[in-house]
Motif scaffolding. Structure first.
Motif, short mmCIF file in Angstrom:
data_model
loop_
_atom_site.label_atom_id
_atom_site.label_comp_id
_atom_site.label_asym_id
_atom_site.label_seq_id
_atom_site.Cartn_x
_atom_site.Cartn_y
_atom_site.Cartn_z
N THR A 206 -43.67 46.35 52.19
CA THR A 206 -44.82 46.89 51.46
C THR A 206 -45.23 48.25 52.00
O THR A 206 -45.48 49.19 51.24
N THR A 207 -45.28 48.37 53.31
CA THR A 207 -45.62 49.66 53.93
C THR A 207 -44.58 50.71 53.55
O THR A 207 -44.92 51.83 53.16
N TYR A 208 -43.32 50.35 53.68
CA TYR A 208 -42.23 51.27 53.34
C TYR A 208 -42.33 51.74 51.89
O TYR A 208 -42.24 52.95 51.60
N GLU A 209 -42.56 50.81 50.96
CA GLU A 209 -42.65 51.18 49.55
C GLU A 209 -43.86 52.09 49.30
O GLU A 209 -43.80 53.00 48.48
N GLN A 210 -44.93 51.87 50.03
CA GLN A 210 -46.09 52.74 49.88
C GLN A 210 -45.79 54.14 50.41
O GLN A 210 -46.13 55.14 49.77
N VAL A 211 -45.14 54.23 51.57
CA VAL A 211 -44.80 55.54 52.14
C VAL A 211 -43.90 56.31 51.17
O VAL A 211 -44.04 57.53 51.03
N LEU A 212 -43.02 55.62 50.49
CA LEU A 212 -42.15 56.29 49.50
C LEU A 212 -42.96 56.97 48.40
O LEU A 212 -42.51 57.98 47.84
N THR A 213 -44.14 56.47 48.09
CA THR A 213 -44.94 57.06 47.01
C THR A 213 -45.66 58.33 47.45
O THR A 213 -46.20 59.04 46.61
N PHE A 214 -45.65 58.64 48.73
CA PHE A 214 -46.36 59.82 49.24
C PHE A 214 -45.60 61.12 49.02
O PHE A 214 -46.11 62.18 49.32
N GLY A 215 -44.37 61.03 48.53
CA GLY A 215 -43.56 62.24 48.33
C GLY A 215 -42.37 62.23 49.25
O GLY A 215 -41.74 61.19 49.46
N GLU A 216 -42.07 63.38 49.85
CA GLU A 216 -40.92 63.50 50.75
C GLU A 216 -41.07 62.54 51.94
O GLU A 216 -42.16 62.39 52.49
N TRP A 217 -39.96 61.89 52.31
CA TRP A 217 -39.98 60.93 53.42
C TRP A 217 -40.45 61.63 54.70
O TRP A 217 -39.86 62.62 55.12
N PRO A 218 -41.52 61.12 55.34
CA PRO A 218 -42.12 61.85 56.47
C PRO A 218 -41.42 61.68 57.81
O PRO A 218 -41.77 62.37 58.76
#
Length: 172
Positions: free
Chosen positions: A52-64
């Motif tokens: 769930t965290t991973y999928e949310q981070v994906l929505t932030f744009g470029e992988w941080p």
């Protein structure tokens, strides 16, 4: 042996996300302030994330975190579009126990609470860096899973900022 640091922000009432899973309530830092994030990140070479965290981070744009090795625990995902992500279907406790034995830097436990709970219960988390955000959500995804019993803690450091943010840094 490598250490695992649970580095996370929570509301005053102990939530890490809104009921819908969003974190849009987290304030942007004031100009020129990162709350020590860059210094912390400089020690890290791996992250641990639940699906769930991973999928949310994906929505932030470029992988941080492209320069880090990112372990995403999921039994549902078959592949990741991110080259630096390794999907892990193994038991998190067994996997992280072995990972800590390998040479390397700090392992950042990003979240969420479902991944953190078994690692905390197994004594695999060495430090907690909790950023308390001066906001009350009233409901959401809790930082702590019901029934979780933490081991004794030792306060290492505290810091506050003029905007009300506070860091509580503990050794577990």
């Amino acid at each position: 042996m490598r250490k695992v640091v649970f580095y996370i922000a929570a509301s005053l009432d102990g939530y890490i996300a809104s009921p819908d899973g969003s974190v849009d309530w987290l304030p942007a830092p004031p100009p020129g302030e990162d709350y020590g994030y860059a210094d912390f990140l400089a020690t890290v070479d791996a992250t641990l994330q639940g699906r769930t965290t991973y999928e949310q981070v994906l929505t932030f744009g470029e992988w941080p975190y492209p320069t880090l090795t990112n372990y995403v625990f999921s039994r549902q995902l078959a592949q990741s579009p991110v080259p630096s992500v390794q999907l892990v279907a193994d038991d998190p406790v067994q996997y992280v126990t072995a990972l800590k034995q390998h040479p390397g830097g700090t392992i950042w436990l990003i979240g969420g609470s479902s991944l953190a709970a078994p690692l905390l219960a197994a004594g695999l988390v060495d430090e907690l860096m909790l950023f308390v955000v001066p906001q009350v959500l009233g409901a959401g995804i809790p930082l702590w899973q019901p029934g979780l019993r933490l081991q004794p803690t030792r306060l290492l450091h505290t810091r506050t900022w003029p905007d009300g943010m506070a860091l509580l840094h503990y050794q577990l």
